[in-house]
Design a protein around this motif. Structure first.
Motif, PDB file in Angstrom:
ATOM      1  N   ARG A  21       0.760  -1.139  -0.218  1.00 21.88           N
ATOM      2  CA  ARG A  21       0.172  -0.117  -0.034  1.00 21.88           C
ATOM      3  C   ARG A  21       0.908   1.287   0.172  1.00 21.88           C
ATOM      4  NH1 ARG A  21      -5.205  -1.007   0.826  1.00 21.88           N
ATOM      5  NH2 ARG A  21      -5.825  -3.011   1.736  1.00 21.88           N
ATOM      6  N   HIS A  22       1.955   1.170  -0.296  1.00 16.64           N
ATOM      7  CA  HIS A  22       3.041   2.522  -0.268  1.00 16.64           C
ATOM      8  C   HIS A  22       2.349   3.519  -1.592  1.00 16.64           C
ATOM      9  CE1 HIS A  22       6.348   5.137  -1.453  1.00 16.64           C
ATOM     10  NE2 HIS A  22       6.738   4.830  -0.285  1.00 16.64           N
ATOM     11  N   PRO A  23       2.259   4.501  -1.013  1.00 11.48           N
ATOM     12  CA  PRO A  23       1.434   5.466  -2.234  1.00 11.48           C
ATOM     13  C   PRO A  23       2.362   5.496  -3.627  1.00 11.48           C
ATOM     14  CG  PRO A  23       1.842   6.649   0.019  1.00 11.48           C
ATOM     15  CD  PRO A  23       2.513   5.458  -0.075  1.00 11.48           C
ATOM     16  N   THR A  24       3.654   5.636  -3.634  1.00 11.82           N
ATOM     17  CA  THR A  24       4.089   5.435  -5.094  1.00 11.82           C
ATOM     18  C   THR A  24       3.844   3.976  -5.751  1.00 11.82           C
ATOM     19  OG1 THR A  24       5.879   6.877  -4.332  1.00 11.82           O
ATOM     20  CG2 THR A  24       6.248   5.555  -6.173  1.00 11.82           C
ATOM     21  N   LEU A  25       3.866   3.145  -5.053  1.00 11.01           N
ATOM     22  CA  LEU A  25       3.547   1.583  -5.626  1.00 11.01           C
ATOM     23  C   LEU A  25       2.199   1.435  -6.182  1.00 11.01           C
ATOM     24  CD1 LEU A  25       6.447   0.977  -4.417  1.00 11.01           C
ATOM     25  CD2 LEU A  25       5.823  -1.443  -4.077  1.00 11.01           C
ATOM     26  N   THR A  26       1.208   1.966  -5.182  1.00  9.79           N
ATOM     27  CA  THR A  26      -0.139   1.759  -5.862  1.00  9.79           C
ATOM     28  C   THR A  26      -0.364   2.719  -6.832  1.00  9.79           C
ATOM     29  OG1 THR A  26      -0.855   3.574  -3.978  1.00  9.79           O
ATOM     30  CG2 THR A  26      -0.941   1.350  -3.358  1.00  9.79           C
ATOM     31  N   TYR A  27       0.286   3.970  -7.116  1.00 11.72           N
ATOM     32  CA  TYR A  27       0.302   4.758  -8.296  1.00 11.72           C
ATOM     33  C   TYR A  27       0.936   4.054  -9.246  1.00 11.72           C
ATOM     34  CZ  TYR A  27       1.065   8.605 -11.232  1.00 11.72           C
ATOM     35  OH  TYR A  27       1.135   9.437 -12.555  1.00 11.72           O
ATOM     36  N   ALA A  28       2.002   3.563  -8.938  1.00 16.14           N
ATOM     37  CA  ALA A  28       2.592   2.675 -10.427  1.00 16.14           C
ATOM     38  C   ALA A  28       1.810   1.626 -10.739  1.00 16.14           C
ATOM     39  CB  ALA A  28       4.007   2.033  -9.828  1.00 16.14           C
ATOM     40  N   GLY A  29       1.010   0.953  -9.791  1.00 17.41           N
ATOM     41  CA  GLY A  29       0.182  -0.276 -10.116  1.00 17.41           C
ATOM     42  C   GLY A  29      -0.841   0.419 -10.969  1.00 17.41           C
TER      43      GLY A  29
ATOM     44  N   PRO B  36      10.794   2.845  -4.201  1.00 19.23           N
ATOM     45  CA  PRO B  36       9.766   2.955  -4.858  1.00 19.23           C
ATOM     46  C   PRO B  36       9.428   3.749  -6.085  1.00 19.23           C
ATOM     47  CG  PRO B  36       9.377   3.094  -2.191  1.00 19.23           C
ATOM     48  CD  PRO B  36      10.759   3.075  -2.744  1.00 19.23           C
ATOM     49  N   ARG B  37      10.329   4.662  -5.974  1.00 14.79           N
ATOM     50  CA  ARG B  37      10.428   5.628  -7.209  1.00 14.79           C
ATOM     51  C   ARG B  37      10.875   4.707  -8.694  1.00 14.79           C
ATOM     52  NH1 ARG B  37      13.796   8.213  -5.292  1.00 14.79           N
ATOM     53  NH2 ARG B  37      15.601   7.155  -5.909  1.00 14.79           N
ATOM     54  N   ALA B  38      12.007   3.792  -8.283  1.00  9.95           N
ATOM     55  CA  ALA B  38      12.666   3.022  -9.583  1.00  9.95           C
ATOM     56  C   ALA B  38      11.538   2.165  -9.709  1.00  9.95           C
ATOM     57  CB  ALA B  38      13.836   2.264  -8.862  1.00  9.95           C
ATOM     58  N   VAL B  39      10.603   1.396  -8.875  1.00  9.87           N
ATOM     59  CA  VAL B  39       9.460   0.548  -9.374  1.00  9.87           C
ATOM     60  C   VAL B  39       8.753   1.194 -10.342  1.00  9.87           C
ATOM     61  CG1 VAL B  39       7.434  -0.749  -8.637  1.00  9.87           C
ATOM     62  CG2 VAL B  39       9.541  -0.590  -7.195  1.00  9.87           C
ATOM     63  N   LEU B  40       8.311   2.745  -9.967  1.00  8.50           N
ATOM     64  CA  LEU B  40       7.514   3.534 -11.051  1.00  8.50           C
ATOM     65  C   LEU B  40       8.161   3.595 -12.193  1.00  8.50           C
ATOM     66  CD1 LEU B  40       4.931   5.189 -11.630  1.00  8.50           C
ATOM     67  CD2 LEU B  40       6.262   7.024 -10.767  1.00  8.50           C
ATOM     68  N   ILE B  41       9.490   4.125 -12.276  1.00  7.25           N
ATOM     69  CA  ILE B  41      10.431   4.088 -13.524  1.00  7.25           C
ATOM     70  C   ILE B  41      10.261   2.706 -14.242  1.00  7.25           C
ATOM     71  CG2 ILE B  41      12.624   4.498 -14.367  1.00  7.25           C
ATOM     72  CD1 ILE B  41      13.049   6.336 -12.028  1.00  7.25           C
ATOM     73  N   GLY B  42      10.521   1.632 -13.334  1.00  4.49           N
ATOM     74  CA  GLY B  42      10.466   0.471 -13.949  1.00  4.49           C
ATOM     75  C   GLY B  42       9.054   0.112 -14.867  1.00  4.49           C
ATOM     76  N   VAL B  43       7.912   0.753 -14.017  1.00  2.00           N
ATOM     77  CA  VAL B  43       6.798   0.378 -15.072  1.00  2.00           C
ATOM     78  C   VAL B  43       6.781   0.849 -16.639  1.00  2.00           C
ATOM     79  CG1 VAL B  43       4.069   1.105 -14.892  1.00  2.00           C
ATOM     80  CG2 VAL B  43       5.144   0.115 -12.935  1.00  2.00           C
ATOM     81  N   TYR B  44       7.445   2.207 -16.284  1.00  2.00           N
ATOM     82  CA  TYR B  44       7.209   2.993 -17.627  1.00  2.00           C
ATOM     83  C   TYR B  44       8.249   2.353 -18.539  1.00  2.00           C
ATOM     84  CZ  TYR B  44       4.568   6.634 -15.332  1.00  2.00           C
ATOM     85  OH  TYR B  44       3.431   7.041 -14.634  1.00  2.00           O
ATOM     86  N   ARG B  45       9.425   1.810 -17.887  1.00  2.00           N
ATOM     87  CA  ARG B  45      10.470   1.153 -18.717  1.00  2.00           C
ATOM     88  C   ARG B  45       9.820  -0.123 -19.311  1.00  2.00           C
ATOM     89  NH1 ARG B  45      12.934  -0.234 -21.922  1.00  2.00           N
ATOM     90  NH2 ARG B  45      15.193  -0.799 -22.151  1.00  2.00           N
TER      91      ARG B  45
END
Length: 636
Positions: free
Chosen positions: A8-16, A82-91
């Motif tokens: 439930r981390h805000p950045t991970l839920t946003y990435a999801g 968490p930021r890297a996970v978001l970047i990973g989604v876009y990658r």
């Protein structure tokens, strides 16, 4: 249905949510849903997780790496934070064919792809730690939010909000400075606070590394507001006047501008004022990862009193930074403090030394460098010029700037100190207007990034107009992708960009803009001297028929999606923009400055009248302000 799962981390839920959104668009049907709790076990899953132990990184909190394994819509996207996970989604989405070439929905290309082809296998670590944008120019709230949303899509990880607040940059837009065709809008009060809060919220939502402040410490710390570069008239109390730098025998505001005024750094009260103010700022602003403590934004404005003459400006600066470190340590604040090599501070110190290298980050800010040359074209072989207080000219050449950088590095290394560091550069702050095709400046960016490590620099923060996407966003796009993966070539990124922007016509548009870029000398504009120059004039003359080719090419394009439609629209107006701009500079280079000024007035009318259509891509305020200040005289 694919289950995208995460904590439930805000950045991970946003990435999801972002991953689900784009996968559903690609599949054309609802094919993915986000789960942060219990879910049906039989569903195929894409797991998003922070796994710093998976990567060998100096500091997983600020160093970004991703591991992506997807097969037919099943697998995982892991990141070092968490930021890297978001970047990973876009990658992952980029590997599947998505493109994010500029901020906003019309900057995206999302291909149709069945779930069975959602297959990606890659493992990457960012080539550089520091990869970010710095707000400049004139911006609406939507401009800033769109840009922040776009940053991780292009591989960036940082955003820098300058000054105590963003009123300077928002006020320019909402007051429609430089454009009498638009009526001023209300800005201030509750709306200004709302703008500020939204920017901070959206940075935090993505866990972007937040850089703040920079300019303003020297005046704000003694109760004088400094949130822009405007001159003011103030009654300064005797107590405060004692704290201001003595220049030319007088203590007062330097050129009447608080932001460009230094303090008397040999005075302990002045240094304590800055330290107290920085401490109070950090207590009031949680989430700041990098606090920039800069001195006055001016040349040769350091205090000339007898006490201040005992040390160089750089030595007084290090003394102040050490005192700030002690102040923050006493309060258990671990925020990193960025110190800058800039203007007079480019010249190395002689006696003081930083005590805590873990606290500080070195920022090389070569604002006076030429942009027709790359940092890679020279080796920092010469020693910097010996510094004389408020007399030594600031470095102008690449060699001189690099000599100062190396001088600082050698000084610190003699004490066994090694600092995290980055280049704070200005490719898109003013220089880019000297290259209307945006391809020459893109090549300089590309070459600079290839050689950053050789110079001991770990990335770039780009001090720039956020709206630097006209007629193309190649410089911004290339910078983000190249800082993420320095192994990418200019050719690879340019081909990818123009294909996404113009579809089947991308190759022709790129070839035309490359030709246009070769017609201009970036540094003729950047040096800001409206002098006769026959060689520049002869080159620029060749741009006029190319402007007509831009008109014809835009008419022939057949856009197939919203991204291509917007790109075509920009190209359709670019022919007239280029013609008027070229004729204005031709007047100057051809020895007819009054003729140039007449064309410049026509150019300004054109961008004012078309600003509504061009607003997300072109900062009309900034190009007019720069042109007026350096080339064409008073405001029209």
């Amino acid at each position: 249905m694919i289950a995208v799962t995460c904590c439930r981390h805000p950045t991970l839920t946003y990435a999801g949510r972002e991953l689900c959104k784009y996968l559903n668009r690609m599949a054309g049907i609802p094919s993915a849903g986000l789960f942060t709790g219990e879910m049906a076990q039989e569903l195929p899953q894409i797991r998003l997780a922070v796994t710093p132990e998976e990567f060998q990184l100096p500091d997983p909190a600020v160093d970004d790496a991703v591991s992506i394994q997807l097969k037919s819509g099943e697998g995982f996207i892991h990141g070092s934070n968490p930021r890297a996970v978001l970047i990973g989604v876009y990658r992952a989405l980029r590997a599947l064919g998505c493109r994010f070439i500029r901020p906003g929905p019309d900057g995206e290309v999302v291909p149709k792809l069945p779930v069975s082809e959602f297959t990606v296998s890659l493992r990457e670590a960012a080539s550089f730690r520091h990869r970010g944008g710095v707000i400049e120019g004139a911006n609406s709230l939507e401009n800033v939010l769109d840009y922040i949303e776009w940053l991780p899509k292009a591989g960036y990880n940082s955003f820098f909000t300058q000054f105590m607040d963003l009123s300077c940059f928002f006020g320019r837009w909402y007051n429609h400075e430089e454009n009498p065709c638009l009526a001023p809008e209300a800005y201030g009060g509750a709306f200004a606070l709302q703008c500020e809060e939204r920017v901070w919220q959206e940075i935090a939502r993505r866990s972007l590394l937040h850089h703040t402040m920079g300019h303003g410490w020297t005046c704000e710390s003694i109760g004088i507001e400094g949130r822009d570069w405007n001159a003011v008239r103030l009654d300064i109390s005797p107590e405060n006047r004692e704290l201001l730098a003595m220049v030319g025998g007088e203590r007062g505001l330097f050129d009447g501008v608080p932001t460009t005024t230094n303090l008397c750094y040999s005075n302990p009260r002045a240094r304590k004022a800055i330290c107290r103010y920085a401490l109070s700022y950090l207590k009031a602003h949680s989430g700041v990862r990098y606090l920039h403590l800069w001195l006055a934004d001016s040349i040769h404005s350091f205090c000339e009193c007898e006490s201040c003459r005992e040390k160089t400006p750089s030595d007084w600066y290090l003394l102040l930074l050490n005192e700030l470190d002690e102040c923050l340590a006493a309060e258990n604040i671990d925020t990193r403090v960025v110190f800058l090599l800039y203007l007079d501070l480019l010249f190395p110190p002689k006696s003081e030394m930083l005590h805590n290298p873990e606290r500080f980050v070195l920022m090389f800010a070569p604002i006076s460098r030429p942009f027709g040359q790359s940092l890679a074209d020279f080796a920092p072989s010469e020693k910097p010029t010996p510094y004389l207080l408020n007399q030594t000219p600031i470095p102008r050449t690449v060699e001189e700037n690099l000599a100062c950088l190396r001088g600082w590095q050698e000084y610190l290394e003699k004490a066994g100190l090694h600092f995290d560091s980055f280049d704070f550069d200005y490719y898109l702050g003013r220089a880019h207007y000297g290259d209307p095709g945006y391809c020459a400046i893109s090549r300089i960016i590309d070459k600079d990034i290839e050689h950053l490590s050789r110079l001991g620099l770990n990335g770039i923060l780009s001090c720039q107009e956020l709206r630097a996407f006209y007629p193309t966003g190649l410089p911004c796009y290339l910078m983000g992708l190249k800082l993420w993966d320095a192994g990418l070539s200019y050719e690879q990124i340019a081909d990818e960009y123009f294909t996404a922007a113009y579809g089947r016509g991308g190759g022709e548009v790129r070839a035309l803009l490359e030709k246009i870029s070769r017609c201009f000398d970036i540094d003729y504009w950047f040096n800001g001297r409206a002098a006769a120059n026959s060689a520049c004039a002869a080159k620029m003359e060749q741009a006029l028929p190319l402007a007509r080719q831009a008109d014809a090419l835009s008419a022939a394009l057949q856009p197939e999606n919203d991204c291509e439609k917007t790109s075509r629209s920009h190209l359709a107006s670019f022919g007239e923009y280029l013609t008027l701009y070229t004729r204005a500079l031709l007047g100057c280079a051809g020895g007819q400055p009054e003729e140039g000024k007449r064309w410049w007035e026509r150019f300004c009318r054109f961008i004012r009248e078309n600003e509504t259509a061009l607003q997300p891509a072109l900062d009309a305020f900034r190009i007019q302000a720069v042109g007026r200040h350096f080339f064409f005289g008073n405001k029209q």
